[in-house]
Enzyme design. Sequence first.
Site, PDB file in Angstrom:
ATOM      1  N   LYS A 162      48.571  63.669  67.831  1.00  0.00           N
ATOM      2  CA  LYS A 162      48.279  64.799  66.940  1.00  0.00           C
ATOM      3  C   LYS A 162      46.772  64.951  66.761  1.00  0.00           C
ATOM      4  O   LYS A 162      46.235  66.068  66.805  1.00  0.00           O
ATOM      5  CB  LYS A 162      48.948  64.601  65.587  1.00  0.00           C
ATOM      6  N   LYS A 218      39.798  67.368  58.141  1.00  0.00           N
ATOM      7  CA  LYS A 218      40.368  66.035  57.902  1.00  0.00           C
ATOM      8  C   LYS A 218      40.782  65.393  59.222  1.00  0.00           C
ATOM      9  O   LYS A 218      40.457  64.234  59.500  1.00  0.00           O
ATOM     10  CB  LYS A 218      41.569  66.130  56.960  1.00  0.00           C
TER      11      LYS A 218
END
Length: 138
Positions: A6, A81
């Site tokens: 991811k 993030k």
Amino acid sequence: MLQAAKLCNNLACAVEMAAISEALALGAAVGLDPKQLTDVFNSSSARCWSSNAYNPCPGVMEGVPSSSDYKGGFGAHLMLKDLRLGLQMAEGAGRPAHMARLASELYAQVVESHTAATSPLDFSAIYRVIYGGEEPKK
């Protein structure tokens, strides 16, 4: 392993979105129509998800955050993030991550440009915030 995949995917996506945004804004600045430039991208080597399915230029594509004042979608704060986590992962693996580092600096500016009183901007807002991109004139 899924978390690492991811992070690698989002790193590539963030860099890709920044590159497409930069190219579209430059093209518009020299008089190219963003819709026509997108057609060129999508029929040549610049074709990618950011140009073909999630275009950052308002008015080029319906149903994407750029056509809704960058509301909805994947928040720039979430992309930032993930970029920061990707940088930590790269450091731990002893791998360079030059593009991720630059993208994280750009996305930090996108996030900082936004007030907390409104909903988060989609990460494609890099087109407007960093590159000064605007909706094409009609």
